[in-house]
Design a protein around this motif. Structure first.
Motif, short mmCIF file in Angstrom:
data_model
loop_
_atom_site.label_atom_id
_atom_site.label_comp_id
_atom_site.label_asym_id
_atom_site.label_seq_id
_atom_site.Cartn_x
_atom_site.Cartn_y
_atom_site.Cartn_z
N ARG A 1 13.08 4.56 -3.25
CA ARG A 1 11.65 4.39 -2.97
C ARG A 1 11.14 3.01 -3.41
NH1 ARG A 1 7.97 3.00 -6.99
NH2 ARG A 1 8.56 3.94 -8.96
N ASN A 2 11.83 2.36 -4.38
CA ASN A 2 11.41 1.03 -4.85
C ASN A 2 11.38 0.01 -3.70
OD1 ASN A 2 11.62 2.27 -7.26
ND2 ASN A 2 13.26 1.02 -8.09
N TYR A 3 12.18 0.29 -2.66
CA TYR A 3 12.29 -0.67 -1.56
C TYR A 3 11.51 -0.24 -0.33
CZ TYR A 3 16.06 -2.13 -4.61
OH TYR A 3 16.77 -2.54 -5.71
N THR A 4 10.96 0.97 -0.34
CA THR A 4 10.25 1.45 0.86
C THR A 4 8.79 1.81 0.57
OG1 THR A 4 10.99 3.71 0.41
CG2 THR A 4 12.35 2.42 1.92
N TYR A 5 8.48 2.07 -0.72
CA TYR A 5 7.17 2.66 -1.02
C TYR A 5 6.00 1.79 -0.62
CZ TYR A 5 6.44 -0.24 -5.23
OH TYR A 5 6.24 -1.29 -6.09
N SER A 6 6.19 0.46 -0.66
CA SER A 6 5.04 -0.43 -0.42
C SER A 6 4.60 -0.42 1.04
CB SER A 6 5.38 -1.86 -0.85
OG SER A 6 6.36 -2.40 0.01
N SER A 7 5.41 0.16 1.93
CA SER A 7 5.01 0.24 3.35
C SER A 7 4.40 1.59 3.68
CB SER A 7 6.22 0.07 4.27
OG SER A 7 7.06 -0.92 3.82
N ASN B 1 -9.38 4.73 -16.29
CA ASN B 1 -9.31 6.05 -16.94
C ASN B 1 -8.60 7.08 -16.08
OD1 ASN B 1 -10.78 5.31 -19.28
ND2 ASN B 1 -12.59 5.20 -17.96
N GLN B 2 -8.26 6.70 -14.86
CA GLN B 2 -7.56 7.64 -13.97
C GLN B 2 -6.40 6.93 -13.30
OE1 GLN B 2 -9.86 10.39 -11.44
NE2 GLN B 2 -11.67 9.35 -12.17
N LEU B 3 -5.45 6.49 -14.10
CA LEU B 3 -4.30 5.78 -13.54
C LEU B 3 -3.31 6.78 -12.93
CD1 LEU B 3 -3.83 3.23 -16.46
CD2 LEU B 3 -4.78 2.76 -14.20
N ASN B 4 -2.25 6.28 -12.33
CA ASN B 4 -1.15 7.13 -11.84
C ASN B 4 -1.53 8.06 -10.70
OD1 ASN B 4 1.11 6.34 -13.16
ND2 ASN B 4 0.71 7.61 -14.96
N GLN B 5 -2.26 7.58 -9.73
CA GLN B 5 -2.65 8.41 -8.58
C GLN B 5 -1.67 8.27 -7.42
OE1 GLN B 5 -5.38 10.36 -8.63
NE2 GLN B 5 -6.10 9.69 -10.62
N GLN B 6 -0.71 7.36 -7.58
CA GLN B 6 0.28 7.16 -6.50
C GLN B 6 1.22 8.36 -6.42
OE1 GLN B 6 0.27 5.61 -9.40
NE2 GLN B 6 2.30 5.68 -10.29
N LYS B 7 1.88 8.52 -5.26
CA LYS B 7 2.86 9.62 -5.10
C LYS B 7 4.10 8.99 -4.46
CE LYS B 7 0.12 12.87 -6.54
NZ LYS B 7 -0.56 11.87 -7.39
N ASN B 8 4.96 8.44 -5.31
CA ASN B 8 6.03 7.57 -4.81
C ASN B 8 7.41 8.22 -4.77
OD1 ASN B 8 4.47 5.36 -4.24
ND2 ASN B 8 4.64 4.49 -6.28
N GLY C 1 9.64 -3.08 -5.97
CA GLY C 1 8.91 -2.71 -7.19
C GLY C 1 9.29 -3.57 -8.38
N GLY C 2 8.30 -3.98 -9.16
CA GLY C 2 8.55 -4.74 -10.40
C GLY C 2 8.62 -6.24 -10.21
N ALA D 1 0.87 -1.19 0.00
CA ALA D 1 0.00 0.00 0.00
C ALA D 1 0.90 1.23 0.00
CB ALA D 1 -0.92 0.00 1.22
N VAL D 2 0.50 2.24 -0.75
CA VAL D 2 1.40 3.37 -1.01
C VAL D 2 0.74 4.71 -0.67
CG1 VAL D 2 2.51 2.10 -2.90
CG2 VAL D 2 0.60 3.64 -3.41
N PHE D 3 1.55 5.77 -0.75
CA PHE D 3 1.01 7.13 -0.70
C PHE D 3 0.17 7.32 -1.95
CE2 PHE D 3 4.97 8.45 1.80
CZ PHE D 3 4.28 8.65 2.99
N TYR D 4 -1.05 7.84 -1.76
CA TYR D 4 -2.02 7.90 -2.85
C TYR D 4 -2.74 9.23 -2.77
CZ TYR D 4 -5.13 5.29 -6.05
OH TYR D 4 -5.82 4.81 -7.13
N ASP D 5 -3.03 9.82 -3.89
CA ASP D 5 -3.66 11.15 -3.88
C ASP D 5 -4.97 11.13 -3.07
OD1 ASP D 5 -3.18 13.69 -5.97
OD2 ASP D 5 -5.13 13.59 -4.98
N VAL D 6 -5.17 12.12 -2.20
CA VAL D 6 -6.40 12.13 -1.38
C VAL D 6 -7.65 12.23 -2.23
CG1 VAL D 6 -5.60 12.99 0.85
CG2 VAL D 6 -6.14 14.61 -0.92
N ASN D 7 -7.52 12.79 -3.41
CA ASN D 7 -8.72 12.92 -4.25
C ASN D 7 -8.86 11.81 -5.28
OD1 ASN D 7 -9.83 15.09 -3.04
ND2 ASN D 7 -8.89 16.60 -4.40
#
Ligand SMILES: Cc1cc2nc3c(=O)[nH]c(=O)nc-3n(C[C@H](O)[C@H](O)[C@H](O)COP(=O)(O)OP(=O)(O)OC[C@H]3O[C@@H](n4cnc5c(N)ncnc54)[C@H](O)[C@@H]3O)c2cc1C
Length: 489
Positions: free
Chosen positions: A304-310, A274-281, A465-466, A260-266
């Motif tokens: 961030r590839n090793y920390t973003y998922s937390s 149709n609204q991909l790429n809402q993560q903020k990594n 990541g990946g 689970a990642v940082f994700y746009d509040v909106n």
């Protein structure tokens, strides 16, 4: 209806690879997908299409990207990412809980499997936009991620489906399998929600994890996870896991863990193609604060590839489950497209005070104090280099920033409001290196295979990541081949 030789459940990357490898053996294959055709491809369609692969150098990469230009080779430092690197990083990130045999299979077959995928029509290219920084005139790749699929996740799914259709795999959409059982002749019998029935000699489960099952999320991940936004497919509700458990498979892996990642509040509550790429990594290049005006993570602990998922779990534990990522122009210039979409929650001001005044619900004086203390603590004598762990850290703060620390001193300043977005769950089924589903005694359940997100063997605590797409491809390909071999037997 005549029994199929192989039935694959789920049309994500793992299921598509399984269907293609089974078909390659000359057997009759059906692919059953719960979603309607427009939403096929599961989480895989939502991905950025980044694949982690072990390679020794540019020649291995050329085998995946025959279109690679000499000018690209000259202007890039692709380095190498060896099998030892790949295995070692994933093993360490799992706190050595990962299944070494299955991980070894994924790692050692990663290059070969991706070469096989290029033969099926998947086009790989370097991830210049997200995984390389220009340093001393060369693009330098970082964090073990060098390639992505042309067209991202949708490009991946489209390419594999084109081949599935060409190879005459029979595809059934809107077909939610709800029950599986084995009859006395050893055939798998399947019943779908709309009453359709199927049977097959070999059955491959590739139905993803349970991130979209609100009840299981709360039950297994814990309180608060019902509130998380879902990044990917709404159809991954754990059906395949449940059906396998019902026929004797053992529950395996980190059932309380997830990506689970940082994700746009909106961002929408449920993933939307149709609204991909809402993560903020790219938080590792900025400063992250909560509503109390305090930092709560070491943003630069690692790539961030090793920390973003937390990070999703971290932000969920903050007041109101929200946080802000703050950048000045120095780091802002390095941010990728995910910070630029039309619907991104973004505020900007010429001064830090002006920025703070626009950040609703934040303790302003405390935040100003945090940012000033941070600015004063940056070790300016260590050069900044985003392509390596540069050791440019803060000094004297209770919570350090260990790499890529830059003072926020180049206006305008920009802040992004983020919350928790769940990507997929870690727990699931236990498989062996032949992708056979195991029971409580580690005995393979005859004719039952699994690949992709619902495999519980690999990820514990953290994720690199990946790795998801690669493991789905490797085990999916194996599962398809193994399941089709049952016909010969
Ligand atoms: C936004 C986002 C970005 C990501 N980016 C990356 C990335 O760049 N690189 C990477 O490696 N990983 C990435 N991931 C993780 C990645 O999605 C997964 O690891 C991988 O795609 C999972 O593939 P899969 O085939 O196992 O599952 P999925 O692709 O989710 O496919 C499962 C399929 O099963 C179907 N299904 C479910 N239940 C049933 C049923 N009862 N009957 C029939 N069908 C059923 C679903 O509808 C779905 O189509 C990302 C995930 C998300 C959400």
């Amino acid at each position: 209806m005549q029994p199929y030789d192989v039935i694959v459940l789920g049309s994500g990357n793992a299921g598509l690879c399984a269907a293609l490898s089974a078909r390659e053996q000359g057997v009759r294959v059906a692919l059953l997908e719960r979603a309607p055709k427009e939403q096929r491809g599961g989480n895989s369609a939502h991905t950025g299409g980044a694949f982690r692969v072990a390679y020794r150098g540019v020649d291995d990469l050329r085998s995946l990207m025959p279109d690679l230009l000499e000018s690209e080779v000259e202007s890039s430092d692709f380095g190498a990412y060896t099998q030892d690197d790949f295995f070692g990083e994933l093993a360490a990130m799992s706190q050595y809980r990962t299944d070494p045999q299955v991980l070894d299979t994924v790692v050692s077959q990663s290059l070969d499997t991706l070469q096989w995928m290029t033969g099926k029509g998947v086009r790989f290219m370097p991830i210049y936009g997200r995984q390389a920084f220009k340093v001393d005139g060369k693009f330098r790749f970082w964090g073990g991620l060098t390639i992505e699929v042309s067209g991202g996740g949708l490009g991946l799914v489209d390419a594999l489906f084109r081949r599935v259709e060409k190879d005459a795999v029979e595809v059934f959409y809107g077909c939610r399998t709800q029950h599986i059982s084995r009859d006395p002749d050893g055939l798998w019998q399947l019943s779908c929600a709309d009453g359709r029935q199927f049977s097959a000699r070999g059955l491959v489960l590739a139905t993803g994890g349970f991130h979209a099952n609100l009840q299981w999320r709360t039950q297994y991940l814990g309180p608060g996870w019902d509130l998380a936004k879902v990044r990917g497919s709404r159809y991954n509700t754990g059906d395949g896991i449940r059906m396998a458990l019902d026929v004797g498979a053992v529950a395996h892996g980190n059932w309380s863990g997830c990506h689970a990642v940082f994700y746009d509040v909106n961002a929408p509550q449920m993933g939307d193609l149709n609204q991909l790429n809402q993560q903020k990594n790219y938080f590792h290049l900025g400063v992250v604060v909560n509503a109390d005006g305090k930092r709560f993570i070491d943003e630069g602990q690692d790539f961030r590839n090793y920390t973003y998922s937390s990070m999703g779990a971290k932000v969920m534990a903050q007041p109101e489950g929200v946080a802000w990522q703050i950048f000045d122009q120095h780091s802002h210039a390095l941010l990728p497209d995910e910070y630029r979409g039309r619907q991104v929650t973004r505020i900007q001001a010429a001064t830090l005070q002006g920025l703070i005044e626009q950040m609703e619900g934040v303790n302003g004086p405390a935040l100003l104090h945090t940012l000033e203390a941070y600015n004063d603590a940056v070790q300016l004598d260590v050069p900044f280099n985003p392509a390596v762990r540069d050791g440019r850290s803060t000094q004297g703060l209770e919570l350090p920033k260990s790499n890529w620390a830059n003072p926020l001193d180049r206006p305008p300043f920009v802040a992004y409001a983020v919350t928790c977005g769940i990507t997929f769950t870690f727990g699931g089924l236990k498989v062996d290196s032949q992708a056979r589903v195991l029971d409580e005694e580690d005995v393979p359940i005859d004719g039952l295979y699994a690949a992709g997100e619902l495999v519980g063997n690999l990820y514990y605590v953290k994720y690199a990541g990946g790795a998801g797409l690669t493991s789905g491809s490797v085990l999916g390909r194996i599962a398809g081949t193994e399941a089709s071999a049952r016909k010969a037997r």
